[in-house]
Design a protein around this motif. Sequence first.
Motif, PDB file in Angstrom:
ATOM      1  N   GLY A  20      17.009  -0.173 -16.685  1.00 42.92           N
ATOM      2  CA  GLY A  20      16.326  -0.348 -17.953  1.00 42.92           C
ATOM      3  C   GLY A  20      15.365  -1.520 -17.994  1.00 42.92           C
ATOM      4  O   GLY A  20      14.795  -1.807 -19.043  1.00 42.92           O
ATOM      5  N   LYS A  21      15.148  -2.178 -16.859  1.00 40.86           N
ATOM      6  CA  LYS A  21      14.312  -3.374 -16.825  1.00 40.86           C
ATOM      7  C   LYS A  21      13.039  -3.134 -16.016  1.00 40.86           C
ATOM      8  O   LYS A  21      13.047  -2.409 -15.013  1.00 40.86           O
ATOM      9  CB  LYS A  21      15.086  -4.552 -16.230  1.00 40.86           C
ATOM     10  N   LYS A  22      11.992  -3.771 -16.452  1.00 38.90           N
ATOM     11  CA  LYS A  22      10.712  -3.681 -15.774  1.00 38.90           C
ATOM     12  C   LYS A  22      10.674  -4.646 -14.588  1.00 38.90           C
ATOM     13  O   LYS A  22      11.319  -5.694 -14.614  1.00 38.90           O
ATOM     14  CB  LYS A  22       9.580  -4.020 -16.764  1.00 38.90           C
ATOM     15  N   PHE A  23       9.925  -4.287 -13.562  1.00 36.15           N
ATOM     16  CA  PHE A  23       9.797  -5.158 -12.395  1.00 36.15           C
ATOM     17  C   PHE A  23       8.438  -4.914 -11.755  1.00 36.15           C
ATOM     18  O   PHE A  23       7.750  -3.923 -12.032  1.00 36.15           O
ATOM     19  CB  PHE A  23      10.911  -4.880 -11.377  1.00 36.15           C
ATOM     20  N   ASP A  24       8.028  -5.841 -10.897  1.00 37.91           N
ATOM     21  CA  ASP A  24       6.841  -5.650 -10.077  1.00 37.91           C
ATOM     22  C   ASP A  24       7.150  -6.095  -8.653  1.00 37.91           C
ATOM     23  O   ASP A  24       8.225  -6.642  -8.374  1.00 37.91           O
ATOM     24  CB  ASP A  24       5.629  -6.400 -10.644  1.00 37.91           C
ATOM     25  N   LEU A  25       6.226  -5.850  -7.747  1.00 40.40           N
ATOM     26  CA  LEU A  25       6.404  -6.181  -6.334  1.00 40.40           C
ATOM     27  C   LEU A  25       5.545  -7.382  -5.979  1.00 40.40           C
ATOM     28  O   LEU A  25       4.393  -7.484  -6.414  1.00 40.40           O
ATOM     29  CB  LEU A  25       6.005  -4.999  -5.438  1.00 40.40           C
ATOM     30  N   ARG A  26       6.096  -8.286  -5.200  1.00 41.52           N
ATOM     31  CA  ARG A  26       5.324  -9.363  -4.592  1.00 41.52           C
ATOM     32  C   ARG A  26       5.262  -9.078  -3.083  1.00 41.52           C
ATOM     33  O   ARG A  26       6.274  -9.122  -2.389  1.00 41.52           O
ATOM     34  CB  ARG A  26       5.943 -10.726  -4.876  1.00 41.52           C
ATOM     35  N   LEU A  27       4.051  -8.785  -2.608  1.00 33.69           N
ATOM     36  CA  LEU A  27       3.810  -8.488  -1.211  1.00 33.69           C
ATOM     37  C   LEU A  27       2.869  -9.537  -0.633  1.00 33.69           C
ATOM     38  O   LEU A  27       2.071 -10.135  -1.358  1.00 33.69           O
ATOM     39  CB  LEU A  27       3.209  -7.088  -1.049  1.00 33.69           C
ATOM     40  N   PHE A  28       2.945  -9.723   0.687  1.00 38.96           N
ATOM     41  CA  PHE A  28       2.142 -10.730   1.363  1.00 38.96           C
ATOM     42  C   PHE A  28       1.193 -10.061   2.349  1.00 38.96           C
ATOM     43  O   PHE A  28       1.608  -9.214   3.145  1.00 38.96           O
ATOM     44  CB  PHE A  28       3.040 -11.734   2.091  1.00 38.96           C
ATOM     45  N   TYR A  59      -3.365  -7.708   7.700  1.00 31.87           N
ATOM     46  CA  TYR A  59      -2.004  -7.320   8.075  1.00 31.87           C
ATOM     47  C   TYR A  59      -1.105  -7.429   6.839  1.00 31.87           C
ATOM     48  O   TYR A  59      -1.131  -8.441   6.134  1.00 31.87           O
ATOM     49  CB  TYR A  59      -1.475  -8.221   9.193  1.00 31.87           C
ATOM     50  N   LEU A  60      -0.319  -6.397   6.613  1.00 35.19           N
ATOM     51  CA  LEU A  60       0.619  -6.371   5.490  1.00 35.19           C
ATOM     52  C   LEU A  60       2.020  -6.678   5.994  1.00 35.19           C
ATOM     53  O   LEU A  60       2.501  -6.043   6.939  1.00 35.19           O
ATOM     54  CB  LEU A  60       0.593  -4.993   4.812  1.00 35.19           C
ATOM     55  N   TYR A  61       2.658  -7.663   5.365  1.00 36.15           N
ATOM     56  CA  TYR A  61       4.011  -8.039   5.760  1.00 36.15           C
ATOM     57  C   TYR A  61       4.997  -7.006   5.225  1.00 36.15           C
ATOM     58  O   TYR A  61       4.940  -6.624   4.050  1.00 36.15           O
ATOM     59  CB  TYR A  61       4.347  -9.426   5.203  1.00 36.15           C
ATOM     60  N   LYS A  62       5.894  -6.550   6.083  1.00 34.79           N
ATOM     61  CA  LYS A  62       6.786  -5.447   5.724  1.00 34.79           C
ATOM     62  C   LYS A  62       7.895  -5.879   4.775  1.00 34.79           C
ATOM     63  O   LYS A  62       8.533  -5.034   4.160  1.00 34.79           O
ATOM     64  CB  LYS A  62       7.403  -4.844   6.990  1.00 34.79           C
ATOM     65  N   GLU A  63       8.142  -7.166   4.690  1.00 33.81           N
ATOM     66  CA  GLU A  63       9.160  -7.663   3.772  1.00 33.81           C
ATOM     67  C   GLU A  63       8.492  -8.166   2.497  1.00 33.81           C
ATOM     68  O   GLU A  63       7.355  -8.614   2.509  1.00 33.81           O
ATOM     69  CB  GLU A  63       9.978  -8.787   4.415  1.00 33.81           C
ATOM     70  N   GLY A  64       9.223  -8.107   1.409  1.00 38.44           N
ATOM     71  CA  GLY A  64       8.742  -8.582   0.118  1.00 38.44           C
ATOM     72  C   GLY A  64       9.914  -8.562  -0.847  1.00 38.44           C
ATOM     73  O   GLY A  64      11.081  -8.418  -0.442  1.00 38.44           O
ATOM     74  N   ASN A  98       6.763  -8.441  12.064  1.00 37.97           N
ATOM     75  CA  ASN A  98       6.917  -7.737  10.787  1.00 37.97           C
ATOM     76  C   ASN A  98       5.598  -7.424  10.103  1.00 37.97           C
ATOM     77  O   ASN A  98       5.596  -6.955   8.971  1.00 37.97           O
ATOM     78  CB  ASN A  98       7.796  -8.551   9.830  1.00 37.97           C
ATOM     79  N   PHE A  99       4.485  -7.712  10.734  1.00 38.91           N
ATOM     80  CA  PHE A  99       3.184  -7.371  10.171  1.00 38.91           C
ATOM     81  C   PHE A  99       2.760  -5.987  10.642  1.00 38.91           C
ATOM     82  O   PHE A  99       2.967  -5.625  11.791  1.00 38.91           O
ATOM     83  CB  PHE A  99       2.117  -8.384  10.586  1.00 38.91           C
ATOM     84  N   THR A 100       2.167  -5.235   9.735  1.00 37.05           N
ATOM     85  CA  THR A 100       1.583  -3.950  10.083  1.00 37.05           C
ATOM     86  C   THR A 100       0.088  -3.993   9.788  1.00 37.05           C
ATOM     87  O   THR A 100      -0.343  -4.559   8.775  1.00 37.05           O
ATOM     88  CB  THR A 100       2.236  -2.799   9.295  1.00 37.05           C
ATOM     89  N   VAL A 101      -0.709  -3.427  10.665  1.00 38.14           N
ATOM     90  CA  VAL A 101      -2.160  -3.483  10.533  1.00 38.14           C
ATOM     91  C   VAL A 101      -2.602  -2.564   9.400  1.00 38.14           C
ATOM     92  O   VAL A 101      -2.179  -1.406   9.316  1.00 38.14           O
ATOM     93  CB  VAL A 101      -2.834  -3.076  11.854  1.00 38.14           C
ATOM     94  N   LEU A 102      -3.465  -3.083   8.523  1.00 39.00           N
ATOM     95  CA  LEU A 102      -4.045  -2.275   7.447  1.00 39.00           C
ATOM     96  C   LEU A 102      -5.282  -1.574   7.996  1.00 39.00           C
ATOM     97  O   LEU A 102      -6.354  -2.169   8.109  1.00 39.00           O
ATOM     98  CB  LEU A 102      -4.407  -3.153   6.250  1.00 39.00           C
ATOM     99  N   MET A 103      -5.120  -0.319   8.348  1.00 38.62           N
ATOM    100  CA  MET A 103      -6.193   0.439   8.964  1.00 38.62           C
ATOM    101  C   MET A 103      -7.191   0.917   7.913  1.00 38.62           C
ATOM    102  O   MET A 103      -6.845   1.076   6.740  1.00 38.62           O
ATOM    103  CB  MET A 103      -5.604   1.635   9.713  1.00 38.62           C
ATOM    104  N   PRO A 104      -8.452   1.169   8.320  1.00 36.69           N
ATOM    105  CA  PRO A 104      -9.432   1.741   7.380  1.00 36.69           C
ATOM    106  C   PRO A 104      -8.958   3.087   6.856  1.00 36.69           C
ATOM    107  O   PRO A 104      -8.296   3.857   7.559  1.00 36.69           O
ATOM    108  CB  PRO A 104     -10.697   1.885   8.235  1.00 36.69           C
ATOM    109  N   ILE A 105      -9.292   3.367   5.612  1.00 41.31           N
ATOM    110  CA  ILE A 105      -8.853   4.602   4.964  1.00 41.31           C
ATOM    111  C   ILE A 105      -9.761   5.737   5.393  1.00 41.31           C
ATOM    112  O   ILE A 105     -10.987   5.626   5.355  1.00 41.31           O
ATOM    113  CB  ILE A 105      -8.864   4.446   3.442  1.00 41.31           C
ATOM    114  N   SER A 106      -9.169   6.830   5.801  1.00 41.78           N
ATOM    115  CA  SER A 106      -9.938   7.982   6.261  1.00 41.78           C
ATOM    116  C   SER A 106     -10.605   8.669   5.078  1.00 41.78           C
ATOM    117  O   SER A 106      -9.929   9.028   4.107  1.00 41.78           O
ATOM    118  CB  SER A 106      -9.028   8.964   6.995  1.00 41.78           C
TER     119      SER A 106
END
Length: 495
Positions: free
Chosen positions: A250-258, A270-275, A433-441
Amino acid sequence: MSTRGQTSPLRNLRQKCGGSCTSDDDLPEIKLITQPINGLHYIRNRLRPPKSRKGIYYSTDWDKSALVSNFQKRGWLQVPSFNGEWNFYWACTQNCRYIFGIDHPYRMRSDQVINHFPNSIELSRKDLLIKNIKRYRKDLERRGDPLAQSHPPDTKLGIGGTRYKHLDIIPMTFVLPSDYQMFVEVFHRNPASTWIVKPCSKSQGVGIYLVNKLSKLKKFAYDARTFYPQINRDTCVISKYIDNPLLIGGKKFDLRLFVLVTTFNPLKAYLYKEGFCRFCTEKYDETEIDNVFMHLTNVSIQKTNQEYNSIHGGKWPLQNLWLYLDSLRGEGVSDMLWSRITATIRHSLDAVAPVMANDRHCFEVYGYDIIIDNNLKPWLIEINTSPSMHSTTTNDRMLKSRLIDNVLDVVVPPNCMPNEHWDKTPNPELLKNFTVLMPISPSKPEEQAPVRRKGRLSKKKKSKSTAASSAVCSSTPPPAEGETKIKRSNKLVKQ
């Protein structure tokens, strides 16, 4: 001797018009560089080859354990920031702006790196981010890019209020007071809608409030008639409020990503897989728009509520969210959501890449705040150029310590001094733990391959996903308050 290139007049104007970045850290800890500089004599001393020395010297404006412990673990030695003897500087944005300012004859050596780009406010200031994204959309439309596809004119727009199919990453937003008249026209089409107002250059939830009546915006109605963009600093953005957020307990939340960006030209991100998820302390009720404890997830606001629990800090590890979604809505739903999040982040970086000052000495760690609606669509809320390294819980401290350790592996050449001539292409094993942010097709923008996350459930554990989710909900304090056990039907609900 060559001099450093002049910055663009547009960037100088933005810096003079209140270009403070969004930061979650406490400002009183900042130690600004105020040492006088003796012009040409100072430049000559700074450009001399450094004396032979062993190890790497670092300086930091934040005395946080996640930072200092990682520097000391590598055997680096700390030096003051004002004398310029450092090789690695984790600086506040004010000092970074001082170093790169055209009014100060400060030149960086080839063996120095710093953790901010000169004009990072293009991402952190909310009004500049909105302008960059809107320009990015228009540029794609002019080129006829498939990513700029839009819905037919007679289509009923969703909660975001924009007509784009793939670029609907932010809700409909206007900059006040300059766009006040356009906002009024849109508001009259749906008078029952709720909007959220945010100051452009403030952080930690300061000055944010919800409105559902034009009478609460009388100040902007007056300023719109006497508004001068060059001198007005009290600008705000007003966005369509996401009134159907995904709720847990019942509670609102958001994500903090790095997100780590080492260069903008070409873009290497690079997007960190943990957050972690940041929960509100009170259950969500869309009718009570004046209660900040059920609408704003900022820790600086929630910790002032008497219901705040300092033990868990109102946070959930990101892996717990994946377990919850896969058990409640079907296996693979979290992969689909993660794919949408990566596309949203990549779009935001592509939008600002043409206007960013790409300095070889710079890298940056951005803190992305993303909210998910009940249809599992991510929305970009804001971007922080100085995400908080303060630890509120043990898990928080461990996560940020791993993050900084991984960042140093990527931005510093292995087994050698920092070097501006390095192409910033680390070995794949150093990404961890970093994943490469590839260009969007352009051909299939919504069918990007999902990123394999650390700790994903194996096939043998699929049958136990329901029990794992129930255990997560019961062991994690924020969603467990007032929440019953998850009941799952025989058939999985697929998105």
